[in-house]
Enzyme design. Structure first.
Site, PDB file in Angstrom:
ATOM      1  CG  ASN A 106     -94.083  12.015-123.901  1.00 33.39           C
ATOM      2  OD1 ASN A 106     -94.098  12.066-122.670  1.00 33.39           O
ATOM      3  ND2 ASN A 106     -93.655  13.028-124.644  1.00 33.39           N
ATOM      4  CE  LYS A 135     -96.618  15.141-125.083  1.00 32.47           C
ATOM      5  NZ  LYS A 135     -97.010  16.056-126.131  1.00 32.47           N
ATOM      6  CG  HIS A 169     -91.073  16.197-126.322  1.00 33.72           C
ATOM      7  ND1 HIS A 169     -91.881  17.306-126.403  1.00 33.72           N
ATOM      8  CD2 HIS A 169     -91.821  15.151-126.755  1.00 33.72           C
ATOM      9  CE1 HIS A 169     -93.068  16.943-126.860  1.00 33.72           C
ATOM     10  NE2 HIS A 169     -93.060  15.637-127.078  1.00 33.72           N
ATOM     11  CD  GLU A 182     -94.932  18.884-125.083  1.00 34.06           C
ATOM     12  OE1 GLU A 182     -94.699  18.146-124.103  1.00 34.06           O
ATOM     13  OE2 GLU A 182     -95.840  18.639-125.913  1.00 34.06           O
ATOM     14  CD  GLU A 195     -92.720  13.631-130.734  1.00 35.63           C
ATOM     15  OE1 GLU A 195     -93.630  12.827-130.546  1.00 35.63           O
ATOM     16  OE2 GLU A 195     -92.328  14.411-129.854  1.00 35.63           O
ATOM     17  N   GLY A 205    -100.172  17.533-130.349  1.00 31.56           N
ATOM     18  CA  GLY A 205    -101.313  17.966-129.546  1.00 31.56           C
ATOM     19  C   GLY A 205    -102.306  18.834-130.290  1.00 31.56           C
ATOM     20  CB  SER A 262    -102.038  14.592-133.970  1.00 29.35           C
ATOM     21  OG  SER A 262    -102.018  15.828-133.280  1.00 29.35           O
TER      22      SER A 262
END
Ligand code: 13P
Length: 277
Positions: free
Chosen positions: A19, A21, A106, A108, A180, A186, A225
């Site tokens: 991904n 991003k 996701h 985010e 996730e 991250g 991660s």
């Protein structure tokens, strides 16, 4: 058992998904593939697929550089089929430029763009209607985990967005799940293989018992991660069928190492059961 009386074991493929991003330029993408392809050219793999989700505008470029060895998809799509939704990108338009899949839900998108489980449900419907594979993401925040709520939150996310959204067979064959944990994305703080396995096994059980799906063959990826250093231990877990990778997927060297790990896993999994061959 097949017609010849031989037991046929269906095996879940292993998936490595990058991904990207909101990163990469065309020049960086060309450089990425030049290095990546060179590094993986000698690696043979039969039971693993590699997918990449770049920014929308780079899908055709990645497709031209990666297909047929890898698949390209999108990081999001509109919840509507078409119309006056300025700035949105439809599932139909994605299919039209040969996108293979779309990531939906996701964290985010949930946190920054306030996408809630009912909106995500609509996105799943429209993506399925346009014959895109879906990677549906779920996961709890750190606070939710610390409060002992991780399983409940993930269960709710699955229930609201997936329950009855499509036929069982469509969900079983067109949707991949990605666990996730938000606290692992991250941050460099990966879930331990045991933490991830516990959640993946729970997800598989919930799909089976509450959503009445045949979840034994439904791929469940882990994200958060993932690096070349920790992927092997994660992929050894019986219910982890692949990895959804952010940061490490942007570096050709790291992504090639992840590719090698995904290709090297010896024992395929089938619904949480190791198959010794
Ligand atoms: P990182 O691998 O950078 O933690 O990102 C994970 C992710 O969000 C993949 O969708």
């Amino acid at each position: 058992m097949n017609q010849k009386g031989v037991y046929v074991v269906n095996v879940i493929k292993r998936y490595l998904v990058g991904n990207w991003k909101m990163n990469q330029t065309q020049e960086e993408i060309r450089a990425f593939f030049a290095t990546f392809k060179n590094l993986v050219s000698g690696i043979t793999t039969t039971n693993h697929e590699t997918w990449i989700a770049p920014q929308f505008v780079h899908i055709p470029l990645v497709h031209s550089l990666f297909f047929p060895n890898g698949q390209v998809g999108a990081q999001n799509c509109s919840h509507k089929e078409k119309g006056a939704f300025t700035g949105d990108v439809s599932a139909k338009a994605l299919k039209d430029i040969d996108a293979h899949f779309v990531i939906i839900g996701h964290s985010e998108r949930r946190a920054i763009f306030k996408e809630d489980p009912l909106l995500l449900r609509e996105k799943i419907q429209v993506a399925l209607a346009n014959k895109l594979k879906i990677i549906f993401c779920i996961g709890e925040t750190l606070k939710e985990r610390e409060n002992g709520d991780a399983l409940r939150i993930v269960g709710e996310q699955l229930n609201i967005s997936l329950n009855g959204v499509a036929s069982s067979s469509e969900i079983e064959t067109e949707i991949l799940l990605a666990y996730e944990p938000v606290w692992a994305i991250g941050t460099g703080r990966t879930a331990t293989p045991e933490q991830a396995q516990e959640m993946h096994a729970y997800i598989r059980k919930l799909l089976q018992e509450q959503l009445k799906l045949n979840s034994a063959l439904l791929p469940i990826l882990y994200g958060g991660s993932v690096t070349p250093e920790n992927i092997d231990a994660l992929l050894q877990q019986p219910d982890i069928n692949g990895a959804l990778v952010g940061g490490a997927s942007l570096k050709a060297n790291d992504f090639a190492k992840l590719f090698a790990s995904a290709a090297a896993v010896q024992q395929p999994h089938s619904g949480g059961k190791r198959i010794n061959n």
